[in-house]
Design a protein around this motif. Sequence first.
Motif, PDB file in Angstrom:
ATOM      1  N   SER A 105       0.887  -1.290   0.030  1.00  0.00           N
ATOM      2  CA  SER A 105       0.001   0.074  -0.148  1.00  0.00           C
ATOM      3  C   SER A 105       0.945   1.290  -0.053  1.00  0.00           C
ATOM      4  O   SER A 105       0.671   2.110  -0.629  1.00  0.00           O
ATOM      5  N   ASP A 122      -5.927   2.287   1.344  1.00  0.00           N
ATOM      6  CA  ASP A 122      -6.595   1.750   2.377  1.00  0.00           C
ATOM      7  C   ASP A 122      -7.931   2.782   2.636  1.00  0.00           C
ATOM      8  O   ASP A 122      -7.738   3.702   3.186  1.00  0.00           O
ATOM      9  N   THR A 141      -3.802  -3.582   5.446  1.00  0.00           N
ATOM     10  CA  THR A 141      -5.006  -3.494   4.405  1.00  0.00           C
ATOM     11  C   THR A 141      -5.723  -4.738   4.918  1.00  0.00           C
ATOM     12  O   THR A 141      -5.330  -5.844   5.037  1.00  0.00           O
ATOM     13  N   ASP A 145      -5.128  -2.784  -4.981  1.00  0.00           N
ATOM     14  CA  ASP A 145      -4.251  -3.228  -4.003  1.00  0.00           C
ATOM     15  C   ASP A 145      -4.807  -3.978  -3.014  1.00  0.00           C
ATOM     16  O   ASP A 145      -6.040  -4.017  -2.401  1.00  0.00           O
ATOM     17  N   VAL A 146      -4.028  -5.272  -2.882  1.00  0.00           N
ATOM     18  CA  VAL A 146      -4.760  -6.399  -1.913  1.00  0.00           C
ATOM     19  C   VAL A 146      -3.972  -6.428  -0.777  1.00  0.00           C
ATOM     20  O   VAL A 146      -2.947  -5.909  -0.462  1.00  0.00           O
TER      21      VAL A 146
HETATM   22 MG   LIG Z   1      -1.471  -2.986   2.237  1.00  0.00          MG
END
Ligand SMILES: [Mg+2]
Length: 584
Positions: A15, A27, A38, A58-59
């Motif tokens: 992130s 986030d 996250t 973004d995971v």
């Molecule tokens: Mg993250």
Amino acid sequence: MFVVATAGHVDHGKSTLVRALTGMEPDRWAEERRRGMTIDLGFAWTTLPSGGTVAFVDVPGHERFVPNMLAGVGPVPAALIVVAADEGWMPQSAEHLAALDALGVAYGLLAVTRADLADPGPATARARAEIAETSLGAVPAVAVSGLTGAGLPQLRAALDRLAAQLPAPVVDDPVRLWVDRSFTVRGSGTVVTGTLGAGRLRVGDELELAGADEPVRVRGLHSLGEARPEAAAVARVAVNLRGTPRDRLGRGDALLTPGRFHHTDLVDVRLAGDPAADLPATLTLHVGSAAVPVRVRPLGPDTVRLRLARPLPLLVGDRALLRDPGRHHVSGGVRVLDVAPPPLGRRGAAAARAQVLAELDGRPDLTGELRRRRLIRASALIRMGVPVHAEPVAGDWLADPAHWRRLGEQLTEEVARHVREHPLEPGMPVDALRQRLALPDRVLVEALVRPPLRIHAGRVGAASANALPEPVALAVRRVRAEYGDRPFRAPEADRLVDLGLGPREIGAAVRAGALLRLADNVVLLPDALDDAVRVLAGLPQPFTLSAARQALDTTRRVAVPLLELLDRRGATRRLPDDARIVVT
Ligand SMILES: [Mg+2]
Ligand SMILES: Nc1nc2c(ncn2[C@@H]2O[C@H](COP(=O)(O)OP(=O)(O)OP(=O)(O)O)[C@@H](O)[C@H]2O)c(=O)[nH]1
């Protein structure tokens, strides 16, 4: 635009890197920011040096949130794998990589983050070696620091090169937008987001939603934060749906081009790579943004049948992933071979099915589908993801050519047998043929009828209308021989019996136009009508029944119904005093 998903172990700086590249906060939740972790998917985008746009999904890296991670990477064809220089290769580095491999993701980049904290060399070497073993192959690596910004220009350049490698999206393909988020916007209603991997969406489009009876309509579209009239793949999109309550859909649902997807809860698949010998009997299938429990039934050495807990819009050739949530383990990738497989009822059916599946590779194959299914609607094949470039045999039915030929032969045999067994019927009813040949639609029977057969009045029979069963034809010839010179003398009832002309035989002869029926048991040869009109026209007009009877040299038994028939046909007219005239 191109879309790339992050991947990597918790806290390795995914992130932070997305934030540094885009200036946007991936986030989204207060809880994520409070915990510095996250939890769910985040979305951000930026412009690259080339002028192109990259959007990031973004995971989360934490092992508890792997299902969220999979929903993010499922629809995305490229990955940015993040490994921290100071921690190196970790369990979710491996699990995320296994997931990308299982889904067959072939395009990626390695970013070794936190390079300000440790020498990125060892982490880079280990990660590249691990990645090289997967569908991603050898990937470029860039050492970066999200804190100092070191390496970011190189990473942007590498992203540009990656974008240039990606295959061009197919914008003519049908849309299957896997929903990764859904929410309500005050005043607008329900909005869903997803990665549009193929096809094109327009405001006003009608789309199909599994389980909904009615199509849903696109009321508005956003991409990269701006309202647009249309969006073409590849794109991150937010779709505002008219009149669809928020609770009707969520992550794992899909918005579809109507009529183009088969919703199935039963698929036969090939396991990718080296399949584990003992796959658990229940697993979770991840495809697109969906995660569905499945029961696994082994078929061949690398093929299994999956029974899904709820139907999904799947196509032949789709890649998906099986995961054991209990053991936290990606069991492997699968490739869908058949989205409408036959039931396995009989003994030995599973083994036979395994042999069929051994021949399939997940590439849609019209010839093979027709050979296996023999007869199927084009629309059904299109819904399975099989392009149709063959002429239908009838309606929108497609047939395997060899099967169609056999059906044609069978039809000829059935009709011949029916005619033998029912010589007085004018052919075999179309519906009886449909049942005998086990055909799903009458139009197929009609299309199979070839000369000398033809369809007449709902029956399939010989093309010649005059074709009479031989015994009847013989009887008619004898009537002609006996009565040819006394055309208005009908054979008496007992003579008809002697000739073998019962009611059914007479019916057959009348249908074939070989006899004319005036009343029960009163028949003439068919030319008698014209002859009668000629004779009656020679009488002084008007004429009485008695005059007609004498002129025709016949009896009341014939004259009464004959004149009535001529009246009905408009050849004669009956006057108020019961006399008649010939109408000229
Ligand atoms: Mg993250
Ligand atoms: N020194 C240094 N710290 C970094 C760097 N990148 C990230 N961090 C720190 O590492 C911690 C985790 O960073 P995140 O970006 O949240 O990591 P993540 O991979 O997104 O974590 P999850 O999403 O929970 O998997 C934070 O405290 C960051 O400030 C870096 O390049 N250098």
